[in-house]
Design an enzyme around this catalytic site. Structure first.
Site, PDB file in Angstrom:
ATOM      1  N   SER A 163       0.783  -1.158   0.043  1.00  0.00           N
ATOM      2  CA  SER A 163       0.102   0.091   0.174  1.00  0.00           C
ATOM      3  C   SER A 163       0.776   1.335   0.064  1.00  0.00           C
ATOM      4  O   SER A 163       0.606   2.457  -0.367  1.00  0.00           O
ATOM      5  CB  SER A 163      -0.919  -0.195   1.124  1.00  0.00           C
ATOM      6  OG  SER A 163      -0.303   0.317   2.498  1.00  0.00           O
ATOM      7  N   ASP A 189       8.615  -2.358  -5.506  1.00  0.00           N
ATOM      8  CA  ASP A 189       6.911  -1.958  -5.318  1.00  0.00           C
ATOM      9  C   ASP A 189       6.877  -0.731  -6.177  1.00  0.00           C
ATOM     10  O   ASP A 189       5.413  -0.626  -6.604  1.00  0.00           O
ATOM     11  CB  ASP A 189       6.947  -1.660  -3.827  1.00  0.00           C
ATOM     12  CG  ASP A 189       7.280  -2.782  -2.810  1.00  0.00           C
ATOM     13  OD1 ASP A 189       7.370  -4.067  -3.404  1.00  0.00           O
ATOM     14  OD2 ASP A 189       7.411  -2.791  -1.789  1.00  0.00           O
ATOM     15  N   TYR A 195      14.883  -9.473   8.982  1.00  0.00           N
ATOM     16  CA  TYR A 195      15.188  -9.081   7.495  1.00  0.00           C
ATOM     17  C   TYR A 195      16.461  -8.322   7.457  1.00  0.00           C
ATOM     18  O   TYR A 195      17.240  -8.579   6.545  1.00  0.00           O
ATOM     19  CB  TYR A 195      14.061  -7.905   7.176  1.00  0.00           C
ATOM     20  CG  TYR A 195      14.298  -7.546   5.802  1.00  0.00           C
ATOM     21  CD1 TYR A 195      13.830  -8.126   4.537  1.00  0.00           C
ATOM     22  CD2 TYR A 195      14.663  -5.999   5.739  1.00  0.00           C
ATOM     23  CE1 TYR A 195      13.982  -7.551   3.424  1.00  0.00           C
ATOM     24  CE2 TYR A 195      14.750  -5.431   4.473  1.00  0.00           C
ATOM     25  CZ  TYR A 195      14.344  -6.431   3.156  1.00  0.00           C
ATOM     26  OH  TYR A 195      14.697  -5.594   2.079  1.00  0.00           O
TER      27      TYR A 195
HETATM   28  P1  ADP Z   1       2.488  -2.107   2.809  1.00  0.00           P
HETATM   29  O1  ADP Z   1       3.520  -1.320   1.839  1.00  0.00           O
HETATM   30  O2  ADP Z   1       3.130  -3.464   2.904  1.00  0.00           O
HETATM   31  O3  ADP Z   1       1.252  -2.077   2.907  1.00  0.00           O
HETATM   32  P2  ADP Z   1       3.947  -0.440   4.680  1.00  0.00           P
HETATM   33  O4  ADP Z   1       4.117  -0.406   6.296  1.00  0.00           O
HETATM   34  O5  ADP Z   1       5.013  -0.157   4.101  1.00  0.00           O
HETATM   35  O6  ADP Z   1       2.948  -1.671   4.304  1.00  0.00           O
HETATM   36  O7  ADP Z   1       3.090   0.910   4.307  1.00  0.00           O
HETATM   37  C1  ADP Z   1       1.943   1.024   5.070  1.00  0.00           C
HETATM   38  C2  ADP Z   1       1.575   2.689   5.427  1.00  0.00           C
HETATM   39  O8  ADP Z   1       1.626   3.303   4.306  1.00  0.00           O
HETATM   40  C3  ADP Z   1       0.527   2.803   6.267  1.00  0.00           C
HETATM   41  O9  ADP Z   1       0.883   2.660   7.708  1.00  0.00           O
HETATM   42  C4  ADP Z   1       0.237   4.220   5.884  1.00  0.00           C
HETATM   43  O10 ADP Z   1       1.012   5.299   6.719  1.00  0.00           O
HETATM   44  C5  ADP Z   1       0.643   4.433   4.588  1.00  0.00           C
HETATM   45  N1  ADP Z   1      -0.891   4.153   3.822  1.00  0.00           N
HETATM   46  C6  ADP Z   1      -1.061   2.911   3.084  1.00  0.00           C
HETATM   47  N2  ADP Z   1      -2.218   3.109   2.549  1.00  0.00           N
HETATM   48  C7  ADP Z   1      -2.844   4.112   2.728  1.00  0.00           C
HETATM   49  C8  ADP Z   1      -3.958   4.997   2.283  1.00  0.00           C
HETATM   50  N3  ADP Z   1      -5.057   4.407   1.668  1.00  0.00           N
HETATM   51  N4  ADP Z   1      -3.968   6.421   3.097  1.00  0.00           N
HETATM   52  C9  ADP Z   1      -3.276   6.721   3.899  1.00  0.00           C
HETATM   53  N5  ADP Z   1      -1.953   6.402   4.039  1.00  0.00           N
HETATM   54  C10 ADP Z   1      -1.778   5.030   3.476  1.00  0.00           C
HETATM   55 MG    MG Z   2       5.407  -0.975   1.795  1.00  0.00          MG
END
Ligand code: ADP
Ligand code: MG
Length: 394
Positions: free
Chosen positions: A144, A189, A238
């Protein structure tokens, strides 16, 4: 203006999307009281094969999935950036030329970080209003964070009249995550979020950054299963794996494990020998997987996925009992072609290739028995391969 998201739906993108967010344009309108000028949308991703190879200059084969984050934007008067996150039901605001870290590594830092990296690369940004919403599950290994960065970068660039190719945009986003947010990650990513093509996997050579599109068969579904287990020591382990790889390469007289030959690893002490063996064979498996896809030999691709999992479990030692169980159940399920853990390991998700006509039975064959054995409600996402960053103007 009141934002009508029920707090219980926060961090639950499925509910959030169903409950309130009909469209990102709707979110923007609700928040800013006018129409957005453009929408940028970027997908999450799952890595089909090629794990722990990115930081060894190797090959990876991600697929951008039909879970996306959208950023709607319109130029603002003046030089202020105003941001609204539907996911967190929270806002942010700063002077466009001076984004600063919150120091708490929160969602705002990803958005500010993208602005910072664009400014740092010499681009001029204009003040914008920005609304962000999506359905990529957070912190589940479907990236995400990169989807967010790439969508936000796409919105900033389009609003400010900046033309940038998706590869450069991805690297700007990687820099934002590494240097502004402070999370170390490869570039897979962001490249997948920016540069993928519908119906295709994306082969990335992490040494040269050369890309190739590999068509996926239409009769096969990609199912991601979240084990719902995280090992707290994941980040430490990791980093330890990265250090082991960094130690193995010079011991073999090569710059990175990408250049090591399996005949040489006998001289390494354990556990470095096992770590190197995983990386060397995993790189070969990615290239074989590409051949298998190109020759429509999905059965071979499935074998390679199981081999990848065994190698991650035994040689690289990043699996968990839950991930092993999910893969074992998958290997016995009808219509399953291949399964493996995906992402860094220590919890997170598996990726499964399933004949399309067997998708409905997957839940009964894998998710239900998993629940019976572990008490964990694994979440499954039936995915297909979508385009990377898309920008549309209203
Ligand atoms: P991953 O990339 O595996 O989903 P990460 O820890 O790298 O997990 O990134 C997640 C973080 O990205 C969330 O904690 C948030 O800060 C941000 N994030 C992700 N999606 C959103 C969203 N839809 N709106 C706001 N922030 C987001
Ligand atoms: Mg991430």
């Amino acid at each position: 203006m009141h934002w009508p998201v029920n707090p219980q739906t926060r961090h639950n993108p499925t509910l959030l999307m169903q409950a309130e967010v009909q469209s990102i344009e709707h979110v923007f309108r609700q928040r800013f009281g006018r129409e957005p000028a453009l929408v940028a949308e970027a997908p999450g991703r799952v890595n089909l094969i090629g794990e722990h190879t990115d930081y060894n200059d190797g090959f990876v084969l991600p697929v951008a999935i039909n879970r996306t984050i959208a950023a709607a934007a319109a130029l603002a008067e003046g030089n202020t950036v105003r941001v609204f996150s539907a996911e967190f039901d929270a806002r942010d605001e700063w002077g466009v030329a001076a984004p600063r870290r919150t120091g708490r590594r929160e969602w705002r830092d990803y958005v500010r970080g993208v602005a910072w990296a664009l400014l740092d690369a010499g681009y001029e940004l204009r003040g914008v209003d920005l609304a962000i919403a999506g359905d990529v599950p957070l912190e589940s290994g479907l990236s995400s964070s990169a989807a967010l960065e790439v969508a936000v970068a796409g919105a900033f660039c389009a609003a400010s009249g900046i033309e940038m190719d998706p590869g450069r945009l991805a690297l700007v986003c990687q820099k934002a995550e590494n240097q502004f947010v402070g999370v170390q990650s490869g570039m897979m990513d962001q490249l997948a979020a920016a540069w993928s093509r519908a119906g295709h996997a994306l082969l990335i050579d992490c040494r040269s950054l050369e890309l190739d599109y590999v068509p996926l068969p239409g009769d096969v579904a990609i199912i991601v299963v979240d084990s719902k287990m995280r090992r707290p020591l994941g980040e430490t382990a990791y980093n330890q794996r990265r250090q082991e790889c960094a130690a193995a390469a010079p011991a073999l007289g090569v710059e990175s494990l990408r250049n090591a030959a399996v005949s040489d690893i006998e001289r390494l002490p354990e556990p470095l020998k096992r770590r190197a063996r995983h990386v060397i064979f995993e790189n070969q498996r990615v290239l074989e997987a590409v051949d298998a896809l190109r020759s429509s030999n999905v059965a071979r691709l499935g074998e390679l996925m199981y081999q990848s999992h065994a190698s991650l479990r035994d040689d690289f030692e990043v699996s968990t009992p839950e991930l092993d169980l999910l893969v074992e159940l998958a290997s016995r399920a009808e219509g399953l072609i291949g399964a493996r853990l995906t992402g860094a390991g220590f919890g997170g998700c598996t990726v499964n290739l399933v004949a399309r006509d067997a998708v409905a039975r997957f839940e009964a064959g894998v998710v239900e028995p998993y629940r019976a054995k572990t008490g964990l409600a694994a979440e499954m996402f039936v995915c297909h391969a979508v385009d990377g960053l898309r920008v549309s103007r209203a």
